[in-house]
Design a protein around this motif. Structure first.
Motif, PDB file in Angstrom:
ATOM      1  N   ALA A 196       0.837  -1.204   0.000  1.00 10.33           N
ATOM      2  CA  ALA A 196       0.000   0.000   0.000  1.00 10.33           C
ATOM      3  C   ALA A 196       0.874   1.258   0.000  1.00 10.33           C
ATOM      4  CB  ALA A 196      -0.930  -0.018   1.222  1.00 10.33           C
ATOM      5  N   PHE A 197       1.932   1.255   0.811  1.00 12.57           N
ATOM      6  CA  PHE A 197       2.808   2.434   0.859  1.00 12.57           C
ATOM      7  C   PHE A 197       3.525   2.655  -0.481  1.00 12.57           C
ATOM      8  CE2 PHE A 197       2.860   4.578   4.903  1.00 12.57           C
ATOM      9  CZ  PHE A 197       2.148   3.719   5.714  1.00 12.57           C
ATOM     10  N   ARG A 198       3.951   1.581  -1.096  1.00 13.42           N
ATOM     11  CA  ARG A 198       4.639   1.747  -2.389  1.00 13.42           C
ATOM     12  C   ARG A 198       3.683   2.293  -3.439  1.00 13.42           C
ATOM     13  NH1 ARG A 198       9.603  -0.566  -1.420  1.00 13.42           N
ATOM     14  NH2 ARG A 198       9.587  -2.424  -0.108  1.00 13.42           N
ATOM     15  N   ALA A 199       2.442   1.836  -3.401  1.00 12.81           N
ATOM     16  CA  ALA A 199       1.463   2.330  -4.374  1.00 12.81           C
ATOM     17  C   ALA A 199       1.166   3.810  -4.125  1.00 12.81           C
ATOM     18  CB  ALA A 199       0.176   1.502  -4.282  1.00 12.81           C
ATOM     19  N   ALA A 200       1.042   4.188  -2.867  1.00 14.46           N
ATOM     20  CA  ALA A 200       0.757   5.591  -2.546  1.00 14.46           C
ATOM     21  C   ALA A 200       1.932   6.481  -2.950  1.00 14.46           C
ATOM     22  CB  ALA A 200       0.458   5.731  -1.056  1.00 14.46           C
ATOM     23  N   ASP A 201       3.129   5.976  -2.759  1.00 17.30           N
ATOM     24  CA  ASP A 201       4.329   6.750  -3.105  1.00 17.30           C
ATOM     25  C   ASP A 201       4.375   7.007  -4.615  1.00 17.30           C
ATOM     26  OD1 ASP A 201       6.864   7.958  -2.549  1.00 17.30           O
ATOM     27  OD2 ASP A 201       7.827   6.167  -3.343  1.00 17.30           O
ATOM     28  N   ALA A 202       3.989   5.988  -5.367  1.00 21.31           N
ATOM     29  CA  ALA A 202       3.987   6.158  -6.830  1.00 21.31           C
ATOM     30  C   ALA A 202       2.904   7.147  -7.253  1.00 21.31           C
ATOM     31  CB  ALA A 202       3.765   4.802  -7.495  1.00 21.31           C
ATOM     32  N   ALA A 203       1.761   7.120  -6.571  1.00 19.79           N
ATOM     33  CA  ALA A 203       0.619   7.943  -6.994  1.00 19.79           C
ATOM     34  C   ALA A 203       0.768   9.404  -6.568  1.00 19.79           C
ATOM     35  CB  ALA A 203      -0.674   7.371  -6.419  1.00 19.79           C
ATOM     36  N   ASP A 204       1.380   9.655  -5.419  1.00 20.95           N
ATOM     37  CA  ASP A 204       1.556  11.029  -4.944  1.00 20.95           C
ATOM     38  C   ASP A 204       2.885  11.136  -4.210  1.00 20.95           C
ATOM     39  OD1 ASP A 204       1.473  13.576  -4.018  1.00 20.95           O
ATOM     40  OD2 ASP A 204      -0.485  13.431  -3.042  1.00 20.95           O
ATOM     41  N   PRO A 205       3.970  11.316  -4.965  1.00 21.75           N
ATOM     42  CA  PRO A 205       5.301  11.268  -4.353  1.00 21.75           C
ATOM     43  C   PRO A 205       5.553  12.368  -3.326  1.00 21.75           C
ATOM     44  CG  PRO A 205       5.435  11.369  -6.783  1.00 21.75           C
ATOM     45  CD  PRO A 205       4.011  11.570  -6.417  1.00 21.75           C
ATOM     46  N   ASP A 206       4.787  13.461  -3.364  1.00 22.63           N
ATOM     47  CA  ASP A 206       5.086  14.565  -2.449  1.00 22.63           C
ATOM     48  C   ASP A 206       4.314  14.526  -1.135  1.00 22.63           C
ATOM     49  OD1 ASP A 206       6.919  15.531  -4.214  1.00 22.63           O
ATOM     50  OD2 ASP A 206       5.479  16.837  -5.235  1.00 22.63           O
ATOM     51  N   ALA A 207       3.281  13.724  -1.063  1.00 21.18           N
ATOM     52  CA  ALA A 207       2.537  13.658   0.204  1.00 21.18           C
ATOM     53  C   ALA A 207       3.365  12.885   1.226  1.00 21.18           C
ATOM     54  CB  ALA A 207       1.203  12.956  -0.019  1.00 21.18           C
ATOM     55  N   LYS A 208       3.217  13.280   2.484  1.00 21.81           N
ATOM     56  CA  LYS A 208       3.816  12.465   3.545  1.00 21.81           C
ATOM     57  C   LYS A 208       2.928  11.241   3.718  1.00 21.81           C
ATOM     58  CE  LYS A 208       5.458  16.362   6.380  1.00 21.81           C
ATOM     59  NZ  LYS A 208       6.928  16.245   6.415  1.00 21.81           N
ATOM     60  N   LEU A 209       3.537  10.081   3.753  1.00 24.24           N
ATOM     61  CA  LEU A 209       2.770   8.839   3.819  1.00 24.24           C
ATOM     62  C   LEU A 209       2.825   8.281   5.239  1.00 24.24           C
ATOM     63  CD1 LEU A 209       3.969   7.270   0.444  1.00 24.24           C
ATOM     64  CD2 LEU A 209       2.028   8.819   0.874  1.00 24.24           C
ATOM     65  N   CYS A 210       1.646   8.177   5.854  1.00 29.61           N
ATOM     66  CA  CYS A 210       1.580   7.831   7.275  1.00 29.61           C
ATOM     67  C   CYS A 210       0.910   6.484   7.523  1.00 29.61           C
ATOM     68  CB  CYS A 210       0.752   8.857   8.060  1.00 29.61           C
ATOM     69  SG  CYS A 210       1.200  10.561   7.798  1.00 29.61           S
ATOM     70  N   TYR A 211       1.354   5.821   8.563  1.00 30.89           N
ATOM     71  CA  TYR A 211       0.602   4.725   9.161  1.00 30.89           C
ATOM     72  C   TYR A 211      -0.141   5.303  10.360  1.00 30.89           C
ATOM     73  CZ  TYR A 211      -0.923   0.695  11.611  1.00 30.89           C
ATOM     74  OH  TYR A 211      -1.753  -0.200  12.239  1.00 30.89           O
ATOM     75  N   ASN A 212      -1.434   5.017  10.488  1.00 30.77           N
ATOM     76  CA  ASN A 212      -2.264   5.657  11.513  1.00 30.77           C
ATOM     77  C   ASN A 212      -2.957   4.593  12.361  1.00 30.77           C
ATOM     78  OD1 ASN A 212      -3.493   8.228  12.407  1.00 30.77           O
ATOM     79  ND2 ASN A 212      -5.418   7.380  11.639  1.00 30.77           N
ATOM     80  N   ASP A 213      -2.965   4.783  13.677  1.00 33.30           N
ATOM     81  CA  ASP A 213      -3.647   3.777  14.532  1.00 33.30           C
ATOM     82  C   ASP A 213      -4.010   4.385  15.887  1.00 33.30           C
ATOM     83  OD1 ASP A 213      -4.684   1.276  15.309  1.00 33.30           O
ATOM     84  OD2 ASP A 213      -3.006   0.189  14.387  1.00 33.30           O
ATOM     85  N   TYR A 214      -4.812   3.615  16.646  1.00 34.27           N
ATOM     86  CA  TYR A 214      -5.195   4.013  18.008  1.00 34.27           C
ATOM     87  C   TYR A 214      -4.633   2.986  18.987  1.00 34.27           C
ATOM     88  CZ  TYR A 214      -8.603   0.253  17.790  1.00 34.27           C
ATOM     89  OH  TYR A 214      -9.187  -0.991  17.682  1.00 34.27           O
TER      90      TYR A 214
END
Ligand code: XIL
Length: 492
Positions: free
Chosen positions: A193-211
């Motif tokens: 998922a992170f690799r796909a997001a990086d390819a789709a929007d290289p400038d956004a900060k990519l986060c893992y989010n949890d509680y």
């Protein structure tokens, strides 16, 4: 802020005292006052901006037509997270049929005012559309990647940080991944998922989010920490970790929160407080908000906070009155405490973190001996046996292959290349043995920064009941004692 306004004042005073009359000094003091007064900002966003941070709120698109709501939103905040409008069921209600109109209303509202947008969320077990809920395996993996590609691609360049993956870990003591259809597509779904997001929007900060990842001692926190450390060591494109921080009596704020934030930051990621709400009222609630803000301010890489709603009655947990404004828009004590804390840093550089961060343990991939803290002896396969089911023991360290363990990115402790440290059960006293490696959780171990090694399946600690040669290794409830402390010492 005071330290920045004072030095010029002092210089001027020194020059002026030569000819100084009381009147001149008095006039000067008066002329300095507005500077001092100006330093305290009067809104959350402006106060946070003094140290380069944002202060955001979760926003519901249908509330943007409520002027009581937008009055507060527009005055106080400078970042937004769509509360539901970017979730998978909202953006892809039928497979390959994407709808962005509600999310766009929020994004446009924010971008037209120069605010930041947090995207929430691209891959999650919950709030999946019906078609996705019933999917498994390769079809689901491909659907997830397509979703990420399309949604992150559509918003490319507009999103400050994306919650790429949300809530992928189990609550409680297991430290395991949450069982979900996404998890069942293979343990590597998160990095995919992170690799796909990086390819789709290289400038956004990519986060893992949890509680339930706020308390540093909780197994879930450690499990996420180990994942992030692993991702960083293998170059998986992760930039930040979101701490939802929904605090309530079952998941209370703990003063080790700052250690959690600074420890993650020390892995080389930003940290963000992404869904803050604190159930309660009055001074107690206000003080907890103050503590949370101060903890973020103390960590240079904590770059912003978001509260999960504007007024108490906008909250998903409205009965807990967890937010900063009353339903009628009145500022609560929690608001004042938050603003004061944000103002306490004033303009200028953020202080460097003061909390100690735990020593990172050996990175995956290199051979180590596992040394008991109490005994100084090593975890050893007796007689260099290669038989499945051979129980491991403590023995004088000898740097031989039967004491040489490699921690893999799949959390295995491998010996001889093909056999793994394996728990023969999950209860107290379960034998710890070697067995041919497979991918099950009784062969997965968390190497924790508090010196324990815990079984992913059992949540229990590696334990020895004596320090002598031949002492057998077992699983036991973690007890904080030295007979459960081990250190991985590199053999390379
Ligand atoms: C919540 C929303 O606030 C609710 O409106 C919705 O009904 C359920 O989801 N963790 C998350 C958020 O990551 O997306 C959740 O938001 C709250 C918990």
């Amino acid at each position: 802020m005071i330290s920045r306004t004072r030095p010029p004042g002092r210089t001027r005073l020194r020059t002026l005292t030569i000819s100084g009359t009381a009147a001149i000094v008095a006039a000067l003091v008066v002329s300095l006052l507005p500077n001092l007064a100006q330093a305290a900002e009067t809104t959350l966003g402006a106060a946070a901006a003094q140290s380069g941070r944002y202060f955001g709120a979760a926003v519901a698109a249908n509330k943007l037509s409520d002027s009581a709501y937008t009055t507060i939103l527009n005055r106080e905040f400078n970042a937004v997270t769509p509360e539901n409008e970017m979730k998978i069921d909202a953006t892809e209600p039928q497979q390959n049929n994407f709808t962005f109109s509600n999310a766009d209303r929020i994004v446009n509202h924010a971008l037209s005012r120069g605010w930041k947008v947090r995207g929430h969320t691209l891959a999650w077990y919950s709030q999946q559309p019906g078609w996705m809920q019933s999917m498994e395996g390769t079809a689901l993996r491909n659907a997830m990647l397509n979703h990420i590609n399309r949604v992150a691609g559509y918003y490319r360049g507009k999103i400050y940080s994306w919650d790429v993956v949300n809530e992928a870990f189990e609550d409680g003591n297991s430290g395991a991944r949450r069982n979900s259809n996404l998890q069942r597509t293979g343990n590597d779904w998160i990095e995919a998922a992170f690799r796909a997001a990086d390819a789709a929007d290289p400038d956004a900060k990519l986060c893992y989010n949890d509680y339930n990842t706020d308390n540093w001692t909780w197994a879930k926190t450690q499990a996420v920490y180990n994942m992030v450390r692993d991702f960083k060591s293998r170059g998986v494109p992760i930039d930040c970790v979101g701490f939802q921080s929904h605090f309530n009596p079952n998941s209370p704020y703990n003063s080790n929160y700052r250690t959690t934030l600074s420890s993650f930051a020390a892995l080389g990621v930003d940290v963000q407080i992404t869904e803050l709400d604190i159930e309660g009222s009055g001074t107690t609630q206000a003080n907890t908000y103050r503590n949370v803000v101060n903890d973020c301010l103390a960590v240079a890489r904590c770059n912003g906070l978001t509260v999960w709603g504007v007024r108490d009655c906008d909250s998903w947990r409205s009965s807990g009155t967890p937010l900063l404004f009353e339903c009628n828009g009145t500022k609560k004590a929690a608001y004042t405490a938050t603003l004061e804390a944000l103002n306490s840093t004033g303009p200028g550089p953020t202080p460097t973190p003061t909390t100690p961060t735990p020593t990172p343990t050996t990175p995956p991939g290199s051979a180590s001996e596992i040394v008991g803290a109490q005994s100084g002896r090593c975890i050893d396969v007796p007689n260099a046996s290669r038989t499945n089911g051979t129980r491991v023991q403590l023995y004088d360290c000898n740097r031989q292959t039967n004491q040489s363990w490699t921690y893999t990115s799949g959390k295995q402790l491998q010996v001889y290349g093909s056999m793994c440290l394996d728990a023969a059960g999950s209860g107290n006293g379960a034998a710890v043995q070697i067995y041919s490696c497979h991918s099950q959780t009784n062969q997965q171990w968390n190497i924790n920064s508090n010196g324990t090694i815990t079984g992913v399946q059992s949540g229990r600690c590696l334990d020895v009941w004596s320090t002598t040669n031949g002492a057998q290794v077992q699983l036991y409830d973690c007890n904080g004692q030295a007979n459960q402390q081990f250190r991985l010492a590199s053999l390379t």
